[in-house]
Motif scaffolding. Structure first.
Motif, PDB file in Angstrom:
ATOM      1  N   ASN A  82       0.984  -1.430  -0.178  1.00 45.00           N
ATOM      2  CA  ASN A  82       0.132  -0.056  -0.290  1.00 45.00           C
ATOM      3  C   ASN A  82       1.194   0.935  -0.381  1.00 45.00           C
ATOM      4  O   ASN A  82       0.378   2.418  -0.460  1.00 45.00           O
ATOM      5  N   THR A  83       2.036   1.189   0.786  1.00 40.32           N
ATOM      6  CA  THR A  83       2.762   2.438   0.945  1.00 40.32           C
ATOM      7  C   THR A  83       4.046   2.698  -0.752  1.00 40.32           C
ATOM      8  O   THR A  83       3.483   3.558  -1.075  1.00 40.32           O
ATOM      9  N   ILE A  84       4.044   1.648  -1.217  1.00 41.74           N
ATOM     10  CA  ILE A  84       4.807   1.668  -2.313  1.00 41.74           C
ATOM     11  C   ILE A  84       3.724   2.014  -3.613  1.00 41.74           C
ATOM     12  O   ILE A  84       4.129   3.067  -4.081  1.00 41.74           O
ATOM     13  N   LYS A  85       2.806   1.706  -3.102  1.00 39.42           N
ATOM     14  CA  LYS A  85       1.732   2.149  -4.607  1.00 39.42           C
ATOM     15  C   LYS A  85       1.097   3.248  -4.244  1.00 39.42           C
ATOM     16  O   LYS A  85       0.845   3.814  -4.923  1.00 39.42           O
ATOM     17  N   ASN A  86       0.591   3.867  -3.276  1.00 33.90           N
ATOM     18  CA  ASN A  86       0.307   5.366  -3.186  1.00 33.90           C
ATOM     19  C   ASN A  86       1.086   6.673  -2.607  1.00 33.90           C
ATOM     20  O   ASN A  86       0.806   7.647  -2.732  1.00 33.90           O
ATOM     21  N   ALA A  87       2.158   6.390  -2.094  1.00 35.52           N
ATOM     22  CA  ALA A  87       3.480   7.586  -1.792  1.00 35.52           C
ATOM     23  C   ALA A  87       4.192   7.969  -3.558  1.00 35.52           C
ATOM     24  O   ALA A  87       4.000   7.510  -4.161  1.00 35.52           O
ATOM     25  N   GLN A  88       3.375   9.993  -3.386  1.00 42.58           N
ATOM     26  CA  GLN A  88       3.769   9.684  -4.950  1.00 42.58           C
ATOM     27  C   GLN A  88       5.452  10.377  -4.334  1.00 42.58           C
ATOM     28  O   GLN A  88       6.238  10.018  -5.757  1.00 42.58           O
ATOM     29  N   LEU A  89       6.092  10.506  -3.357  1.00 44.16           N
ATOM     30  CA  LEU A  89       7.710  10.160  -3.100  1.00 44.16           C
ATOM     31  C   LEU A  89       8.014   9.229  -1.798  1.00 44.16           C
ATOM     32  O   LEU A  89       7.254   9.400  -1.030  1.00 44.16           O
ATOM     33  N   ILE A  90       9.250   8.485  -2.471  1.00 35.69           N
ATOM     34  CA  ILE A  90       9.559   7.332  -1.365  1.00 35.69           C
ATOM     35  C   ILE A  90      10.890   7.307  -0.984  1.00 35.69           C
ATOM     36  O   ILE A  90      11.710   7.623  -1.833  1.00 35.69           O
ATOM     37  N   ALA A  91      11.651   7.778  -0.164  1.00 39.71           N
ATOM     38  CA  ALA A  91      13.326   7.979   0.087  1.00 39.71           C
ATOM     39  C   ALA A  91      13.354   6.872   1.157  1.00 39.71           C
ATOM     40  O   ALA A  91      12.243   6.323   1.582  1.00 39.71           O
ATOM     41  N   ASP A  92      14.791   6.848   1.231  1.00 47.09           N
ATOM     42  CA  ASP A  92      15.304   5.849   2.315  1.00 47.09           C
ATOM     43  C   ASP A  92      15.036   3.823   2.022  1.00 47.09           C
ATOM     44  O   ASP A  92      14.465   3.632   0.716  1.00 47.09           O
ATOM     45  N   THR A  93      15.263   3.386   3.144  1.00 49.15           N
ATOM     46  CA  THR A  93      14.444   1.853   2.246  1.00 49.15           C
ATOM     47  C   THR A  93      13.272   1.687   1.925  1.00 49.15           C
ATOM     48  O   THR A  93      12.239   2.301   2.387  1.00 49.15           O
ATOM     49  N   PRO A  94      13.307   1.141   1.289  1.00 51.91           N
ATOM     50  CA  PRO A  94      14.129   0.027   0.257  1.00 51.91           C
ATOM     51  C   PRO A  94      14.757   1.269  -1.232  1.00 51.91           C
ATOM     52  O   PRO A  94      15.095   0.338  -1.803  1.00 51.91           O
ATOM     53  N   VAL A  95      14.283   1.957  -1.181  1.00 47.47           N
ATOM     54  CA  VAL A  95      14.748   3.293  -2.368  1.00 47.47           C
ATOM     55  C   VAL A  95      15.822   3.153  -2.811  1.00 47.47           C
ATOM     56  O   VAL A  95      16.131   2.589  -3.721  1.00 47.47           O
ATOM     57  N   PHE A  96      16.938   3.322  -1.826  1.00 43.95           N
ATOM     58  CA  PHE A  96      18.611   3.599  -1.972  1.00 43.95           C
ATOM     59  C   PHE A  96      18.913   2.088  -2.397  1.00 43.95           C
ATOM     60  O   PHE A  96      20.158   1.764  -2.954  1.00 43.95           O
ATOM     61  N   ASN A  97      18.433   0.673  -1.881  1.00 42.26           N
ATOM     62  CA  ASN A  97      19.163  -1.045  -2.206  1.00 42.26           C
ATOM     63  C   ASN A  97      18.366  -1.196  -3.638  1.00 42.26           C
ATOM     64  O   ASN A  97      18.423  -2.045  -4.203  1.00 42.26           O
ATOM     65  N   ASP A  98      16.387  -0.849  -3.700  1.00 40.98           N
ATOM     66  CA  ASP A  98      15.800  -1.335  -5.040  1.00 40.98           C
ATOM     67  C   ASP A  98      15.651  -0.887  -5.725  1.00 40.98           C
ATOM     68  O   ASP A  98      14.414  -1.068  -6.526  1.00 40.98           O
ATOM     69  N   TYR A  99      16.067   0.302  -6.184  1.00 40.08           N
ATOM     70  CA  TYR A  99      15.577   1.033  -7.419  1.00 40.08           C
ATOM     71  C   TYR A  99      15.428   0.622  -8.289  1.00 40.08           C
ATOM     72  O   TYR A  99      14.590   1.324  -9.291  1.00 40.08           O
TER      73      TYR A  99
END
Length: 211
Positions: A37-54
């Protein structure tokens, strides 16, 4: 706004400050994301898991834009050292401590992390620049729209506003002097929680977000 932004900067590069500014320009924002839900709905995401799973996130959201946060090494080193020292007991605890996604991301970016390595400048510098090289190669390969910016740069507000196509953006300076809890204290209707009442999805990035 239908934009999707992923913030690629490592911890202690200003991710919390950018997230707070993102709320102020009207974006649903998450600082860390551990549920579908967070990954789907947030328009900007930072930190984990983004810096590793980009790369996986790019596959799921091919129109996403990427912001890579840089920081002067003389400032980043003592800051990341304090953070990793504080986190280490929960990172290495088997079957407990932090959730498995967070652990995986940190140990991938900071391989074989232990107390001795945290005190080793060369180790931390190598981790920082290895991550930056991988991010740069990914962005060059995909051609994804991106911005490299240091929030200490006096022009950073202008650069971000232009990149995000907003009239203006003001980046606050948060989590000073080793503080890491500023995001938890934020109360805003556009803040997207990282977990589902403390629970995480085991394989949040395996979900088909386009169905």
């Amino acid at each position: 706004m239908n934009e999707k932004y992923f913030v690629l900067g490592l911890p202690r590069t200003g991710t919390t400050s950018l997230c707070v500014a993102s709320l102020d320009i009207g974006l649903k924002t998450a600082h860390t994301a551990y549920t579908q839900n967070t990954i789907k709905n947030a328009q900007l995401i930072a930190d984990t898991p983004v810096f590793n799973d980009y790369e996986k996130l790019y596959q799921l959201f091919p129109n996403a834009q990427f912001i890579y946060l840089e920081r002067e090494m003389s400032l980043w080193l003592p800051s990341i050292r304090r953070l990793l020292t504080r986190m280490l007991p929960n990172l290495i605890e088997r079957g407990g401590g932090f959730n498995e996604t967070l652990k995986r991301c940190f140990f991938s970016t900071f391989p074989e992390l232990n107390a001795d390595k945290i005190e080793d400048d060369d180790y931390l510098i190598t981790c920082y620049y290895s991550h930056k090289v991988k991010v740069t190669e990914f962005l060059n390969k995909t051609g994804a729209n991106n911005l490299f910016v240091n929030l200490a740069n006096p022009e950073s507000n202008k650069l971000l506003a232009e990149f995000m196509n907003v009239p203006q953006i003001n980046i606050p300076h948060l989590n000073k002097k080793g503080k890491v809890t500023a995001w938890n204290e934020i109360r805003h209707p556009l803040k997207v929680e990282s977990t589902r009442i403390g629970k995480v999805d085991k394989d949040a990035l395996l979900y088909n977000f386009n169905k």
